[in-house]
Scaffold this motif. Structure first.
Motif, PDB file in Angstrom:
ATOM      1  N   GLN A  90       0.831  -1.208   0.000  1.00  0.00           N
ATOM      2  CA  GLN A  90       0.000   0.000   0.000  1.00  0.00           C
ATOM      3  C   GLN A  90       0.869   1.264   0.000  1.00  0.00           C
ATOM      4  O   GLN A  90       0.600   2.223  -0.729  1.00  0.00           O
ATOM      5  CB  GLN A  90      -0.920  -0.006   1.222  1.00  0.00           C
TER       6      GLN A  90
ATOM      7  N   LYS B  40       2.474   1.919  -3.400  1.00  0.00           N
ATOM      8  CA  LYS B  40       1.538   2.507  -4.365  1.00  0.00           C
ATOM      9  C   LYS B  40       1.485   4.025  -4.212  1.00  0.00           C
ATOM     10  O   LYS B  40       1.314   4.746  -5.200  1.00  0.00           O
ATOM     11  CB  LYS B  40       0.147   1.905  -4.178  1.00  0.00           C
ATOM     12  N   GLU B  41       1.655   4.475  -2.976  1.00  0.00           N
ATOM     13  CA  GLU B  41       1.579   5.912  -2.703  1.00  0.00           C
ATOM     14  C   GLU B  41       2.921   6.609  -2.898  1.00  0.00           C
ATOM     15  O   GLU B  41       2.968   7.796  -3.222  1.00  0.00           O
ATOM     16  CB  GLU B  41       1.057   6.139  -1.281  1.00  0.00           C
TER      17      GLU B  41
ATOM     18  N   THR C 179       7.941   9.669   4.663  1.00  0.00           N
ATOM     19  CA  THR C 179       6.503   9.506   4.412  1.00  0.00           C
ATOM     20  C   THR C 179       6.139   8.038   4.242  1.00  0.00           C
ATOM     21  O   THR C 179       5.116   7.567   4.758  1.00  0.00           O
ATOM     22  CB  THR C 179       6.093  10.295   3.147  1.00  0.00           C
TER      23      THR C 179
ATOM     24  N   ARG D 274       3.735   5.877   6.716  1.00  0.00           N
ATOM     25  CA  ARG D 274       2.551   5.214   6.183  1.00  0.00           C
ATOM     26  C   ARG D 274       2.508   3.756   6.600  1.00  0.00           C
ATOM     27  O   ARG D 274       1.442   3.237   6.975  1.00  0.00           O
ATOM     28  CB  ARG D 274       2.538   5.336   4.650  1.00  0.00           C
TER      29      ARG D 274
ATOM     30  N   GLU E 116      10.280  11.482   0.862  1.00  0.00           N
ATOM     31  CA  GLU E 116       9.586  10.273   0.427  1.00  0.00           C
ATOM     32  C   GLU E 116       9.852   9.107   1.382  1.00  0.00           C
ATOM     33  O   GLU E 116       8.953   8.314   1.704  1.00  0.00           O
ATOM     34  CB  GLU E 116      10.017   9.875  -0.987  1.00  0.00           C
TER      35      GLU E 116
END
Length: 393
Positions: free
Chosen positions: A232, A235-236, A374, A378, A371
Motif C-alpha cells: 500500500q 503505491k503511494e 513519508t 505510512r 519520500e
C-alpha cells in the motif's frame, strides 16, 4: 549413451559448482530421481534424471565447476539392474554410505572422517555440516592436564585449544559477500527509523488467529500485515518501487516483494510475485513454504531473482534495531525488529505497549528524505490500524 548436462538455472547464472553425487557410477536410477546437487551463487538444487537408466561415468567430480550446457556425466537409458550388483561393488552396496551435503563432505574430508561415523539429521538422513561438527566435538575429548608434571612454560603446548579452522567460502556465501559490498559501493544509502505500536495487530491475531488457521491451514503471522502495508505504501510512494537502469529511472508498476529468510548458508531472499494480488492466507502460505525449502536448500534460482522491494525481519533473531543493507538494484528495504514492551506516552499518560522499531534503508539517488520518511510513517499507520489494510484507506 547420453550426456547429462548442466541446465539453465537462471538468467544471470553461467556456472555452477558440482555438489554431492547422489548416485554412484554403475548405479541405477529412476526417471526424475535426483542424481547430483548443483550449487549456484543463489541456491543449491538437485538435478533430476531425464529418464530411467544407469549412471555410467561421472565427468565432473564434487567440488569442480561446470558451465551451463556442459556435460557432467554419461547416462545409459533403460533399466539395467544387473549392473548395480557388480561383484566388485557388492561390499559397498551392502552398507552404502549416507549422503552428505557439500559443506559436510568438505569438512569430513579435511578431518579424515568416514560418513558412516556421522549421524545425519538432514532431510532423508543426509549429513549436514552441523552433524560433522557435533561428531568432531564428541570425538575429541578435551585435553586433561596431567596430575604429576607442572604445566609447560611454552604457550602453544599449554593451549591446544587455540586453533584456526579454514574452510572455503561456498558460492552462495561468496555471492552474499559480493552483493553486500556492492550495496555499500554503488548506492547512496541512508536509513530512517520509526517505531510501531503492535497492540492492534497482536489483538487481531489473538482474536482471529485460531479461526484463520482452521480455515486456511496456516498461522496468521506478522509478515503478511507488513507485506500488505508495504504494498500500500509503495503505491503511494512509487520512488521506492523503482531502480536505476542505464542512466534512467524505471518505476515498477507491479509489486514483487522479497522476503529475507534464513537458509542453510545464510540469508536468502525469495520473492513474492504480484504481492498486491495475494490474500493474507496466500502470503503466509508462500512464506512458510519459502522458509521450509530454504532450510532444506530446495529453493529454485528463479524464486530468488528479481524483486522490487525487500522486507527483512531481524526480530526473529532478537535484534532490537539495525540498519538493513539494500539489495541492488532495489532502492528500498524495510527492517522489522523484535517486539518489546516499552513505556510510551498516550493522551498525556505513560502506558506500556508492545513496540517494534522499523528501519527503512533507501538509495538517496532516487529517494529523497521526504519520500522515505513519508513511506515509513505510512507503514507505521497501517500497522497500527490494520483495518485500513482491508479497506485500503
Amino acid at each position: 549413451m547420453q550426456e547429462l548436462k548442466v541446465p539453465s538455472v537462471g538468467e544471470s547464472i553461467v556456472e555452477v559448482e558440482i555438489g554431492a553425487w547422489l548416485k554412484k557410477e554403475g548405479e541405477a536410477f529412476g526417471a526424475d530421481e535426483p542424481l547430483v546437487e548443483l550449487i549456484t551463487d543463489k541456491a543449491t538444487l538437485e538435478l533430476p534424471a531425464p529418464f530411467a537408466g544407469t549412471l555410467k561415468k561421472i565427468l565432473k567430480a564434487q567440488g569442480e565447476t561446470a558451465r551451463v550446457g556442459e556435460a557432467i556425466a554419461l547416462l545409459e537409458e533403460g533399466k539395467v539392474e544387473a549392473q548395480v550388483q557388480a561383484p566388485t561393488r557388492a561390499p559397498k552396496e551392502a552398507s552404502p554410505e549416507p549422503l552428505a551435503m557439500p559443506a559436510a563432505e568438505r569438512l569430513m574430508r579435511e578431518a579424515g572422517v568416514s560418513p558412516k561415523e556421522v549421524v545425519g539429521t538432514g532431510l532423508g538422513g543426509r549429513i549436514l555440516k552441523e552433524d560433522v561438527e557435533r561428531h568432531l566435538e564428541a570425538r575429541k575429548a578435551p585435553p586433561m592436564p596431567e596430575p604429576a608434571p607442572p604445566p609447560s612454560p611454552q604457550a602453544p603446548a599449554d593451549k591446544p585449544w587455540r586453533v584456526d579452522e579454514v574452510v572455503p567460502m561456498t558460492p552462495l556465501r561468496r555471492r552474499i559477500a559480493e552483493r553486500l559490498l556492492q550495496a555499500r559501493q554503488t548506492t547512496a544509502m541512508l536509513t530512517t527509523f520509526n517505531e510501531a505500536d503492535m497492540s492492534a495487530v497482536i489483538a487481531l491475531r489473538r482474536e482471529l488467529g485460531e479461526a484463520f488457521q482452521k480455515k486456511h491451514g496456516v498461522k496468521l503471522g506478522f509478515m503478511s500485515f507488513f507485506v500488505k502495508a508495504v504494498v500500500q505504501a509503495l503505491k503511494e510512494i512509487p520512488e521506492l518501487n523503482a531502480e536505476i537502469r542505464d542512466g534512467t529511472i524505471v518505476y515498477h508498476r507491479y509489486y514483487d516483494i522479497g522476503i529475507a529468510v534464513g537458509g542453510g548458508e545464510g540469508l536468502v531472499v525469495p520473492v513474492l510475485r504480484d504481492a498486491d494480488r495475494l490474500s493474507f492466507a496466500e502470503i503466509e502460505r508462500q512464506i512458510a513454504d519459502f522458509a521450509e525449502r530454504a532450510r532444506a536448500r530446495k529453493l529454485k534460482p528463479e524464486e530468488l531473482m528479481g524483486g522490487t522491494f525487500t522486507i527483512t525481519n531481524g526480530g526473529i533473531y532478537g535484534s532490537l534495531n539495525s540498519t538493513p543493507l539494500l539489495n541492488p538494484p532495489q532502492v528500498g528495504i524495510l527492517g522489522m525488529h523484535a517486539i518489546q514492551e516499552r513505556p510510551v506516552a498516550r493522551e498525556g499518560q505513560v502506558v506500556i505497549r508492545p513496540m517494534m522499531y522499523l528501519a527503512l534503508s533507501y538509495d538517496h539517488r532516487i529517494v529523497d528524505g521526504r519520500e522515505a520518511v513519508t513511506f515509513l510513517r505510512r507503514v507505521k499507520e497501517l500497522i497500527e490500524n490494520p483495518a485500513r489494510l482491508l479497506l485500503e484507506v
